[in-house]
Every structure is written in structure tokens, then in C-alpha cells.
Design an enzyme around this catalytic site. Structure first.
Site, mmCIF file in Angstrom:
data_model
loop_
_atom_site.group_PDB
_atom_site.id
_atom_site.type_symbol
_atom_site.label_atom_id
_atom_site.label_comp_id
_atom_site.label_asym_id
_atom_site.label_seq_id
_atom_site.Cartn_x
_atom_site.Cartn_y
_atom_site.Cartn_z
ATOM 1 N N SER A 284 0.833 -1.207 0.000
ATOM 2 C CA SER A 284 0.000 0.000 0.000
ATOM 3 C C SER A 284 0.862 1.250 0.000
ATOM 4 C CB SER A 284 -0.918 -0.002 1.225
ATOM 5 O OG SER A 284 -1.813 -1.088 1.199
ATOM 6 N N ARG B 56 1.486 6.911 6.585
ATOM 7 C CA ARG B 56 0.734 5.952 7.410
ATOM 8 C C ARG B 56 -0.675 6.471 7.693
ATOM 9 N NH1 ARG B 56 1.604 1.285 10.145
ATOM 10 N NH2 ARG B 56 3.726 1.253 9.321
ATOM 11 N N HIS C 183 -2.585 5.849 4.583
ATOM 12 C CA HIS C 183 -2.895 4.415 4.505
ATOM 13 C C HIS C 183 -4.091 4.067 5.389
ATOM 14 C CE1 HIS C 183 -2.404 0.251 6.122
ATOM 15 N NE2 HIS C 183 -2.364 -0.006 4.833
#
Length: 207
Positions: free
Chosen positions: A15, A38, A41
Site C-alpha cells: 500500500s 501511514r 494508509h
């Protein structure tokens, strides 16, 4: 920019690669980007590349505090649940949830706000992570302005409409290490993602 880590699942790394390809150029430092990535994500929201703001040395300070097993104080249980596994795999910091730390009732204040005010007395140098409670963030900022406590780091990313913009504006105006999300966006997944990103940076000894 993709940095493999034994703490990341291979799907997470995949990802990250896709996020890198879609974002392209940006104005964040390498470490800031690892935190922003992050968050993206966790939310699938690319706006966070511009919404996240970092005070000077906030990442260094957060990493050192985590390595020193500084207590992490979260506003709500959802933030705690989002970080507890990675905390256990790394530095095993104490995690205190403010809404579960209430021992008294304060007139005109929410349970989360009351819990965080109590935590500020018990853990004055803790890492404070606010993902849902803007009134609690306002209360913490007021305590800092009055020099009643000085946390190691504040992660201020409450979500919503009532008092959210005001709380983030007040946080931006105080001299305390901080990572915040501007605007109305934020929430427990964002708060947890920021803590987890800091934990991985600390564990990998990148700083």
C-alpha cells in the site's frame, strides 16, 4: 521512499508503494512523510499530505519520549485500541485512556475532558493523543498556557465540527511539541496512525 520494516505487514508495504506513486512530489521531510503516509494508509485520504503540521523537532522529541517509555495518554478507547499491539511489540509504554480515568465529575465538562485534566496532573510529561475530543484539547491547551503542566508531545487531531477548529488553532498558538491536523478532519484512526508511525521510527533507530 518505501522503507521495509519487520513491524509492517507486506500488504501495508504494498500500500505504501501505491501511495508513493500517487502522491509524487510533496513538501514534507522524509520523516514527516513517513508519518503522513501511514495516516493516508489508515484513511485513504490524500488530503492529509497537506493537513498534517509538525512543530520543530516534534518527531525527534516524540521518538525519544517513546524510547524512554513515557506514558501515552489517549482521549478515547478507540485510539488506545489502534496502538496497543504495536506498543506491546516495541517499548511497552504505559497507555492510559482518559475517558476511563475519571474519578470525579466536574460541572460543565465532558467525561473525556475531566479524565484528561486528571491525567495532566498524574502524567505531566506524558504523550497526549487526542483523536476525538476537541473540548479536551482546549482544556489541555489552557492548562499548558497557565503553566500547570508540560507534556512531552501533543498529537492533536480531533474530528468534527463543534470546537474542532478552535481547539486546533489554540494548539498551534502554544509553544509545545506537537503534531496536528488542520481543518475538521482527524479522528481515532489518524491519531493511532501517527503514534504507530512514531513507534516504528523509534524502533528502527532511524533517528
Amino acid at each position: 521512499m518505501n522503507t521495509p520494516s519487520s513491524l509492517n505487514h507486506p500488504i501495508v508495504e504494498q500500500s505504501f508503494t501505491l501511495i508513493d506513486q500517487e502522491i509524487g512530489q510533496h513538501n514534507l521531510t522524509l520523516l514527516e512523510y513517513q508519518i503522513a503516509r501511514r495516516v493516508i494508509h489508515s484513511t485513504a485520504d490524500f488530503e492529509f499530505i497537506n493537513l498534517l503540521k509538525f512543530s520543530p523537532n516534534s518527531i525527534d522529541i516524540g521518538v525519544k519520549a517513546l524510547r524512554n517509555q513515557t506514558p501515552i495518554i489517549t482521549d478515547v478507547t478507540m485510539v488506545r485500541q489502534g496502538i496497543v499491539n504495536l506498543v506491546a511489540k516495541t517499548f511497552n509504554n504505559p497507555i492510559i485512556t482518559a475517558i476511563e480515568n475519571v474519578t470525579r465529575t466536574l460541572p460543565g465538562k465532558t467525561r473525556t475532558e475531566t479524565g484528561l485534566l486528571e491525567c495532566s496532573q498524574q502524567y505531566p510529561h506524558g504523550i497526549y493523543v487526542i483523536g476525538n475530543a476537541p473540548t479536551a484539547l482546549l482544556a489541555l491547551c489552557q492548562q499548558i498556557k497557565e503553566k500547570k503542566f508540560k507534556p512531552s508531545l501533543i498529537i492533536g487531531v480531533p474530528v468534527g465540527f463543534v470546537s474542532v477548529l478552535e481547539s486546533k488553532k489554540m494548539l498551534a498558538q502554544i509553544d509545545i511539541p506537537q503534531i496536528r491536523a488542520e481543518g475538521r478532519k482527524g479522528g481515532s484512526p489518524v491519531a493511532a496512525a501517527i503514534v504507530n508511525a512514531l513507534l516504528i521510527l523509534a524502533w528502527e533507530n532511524k533517528i
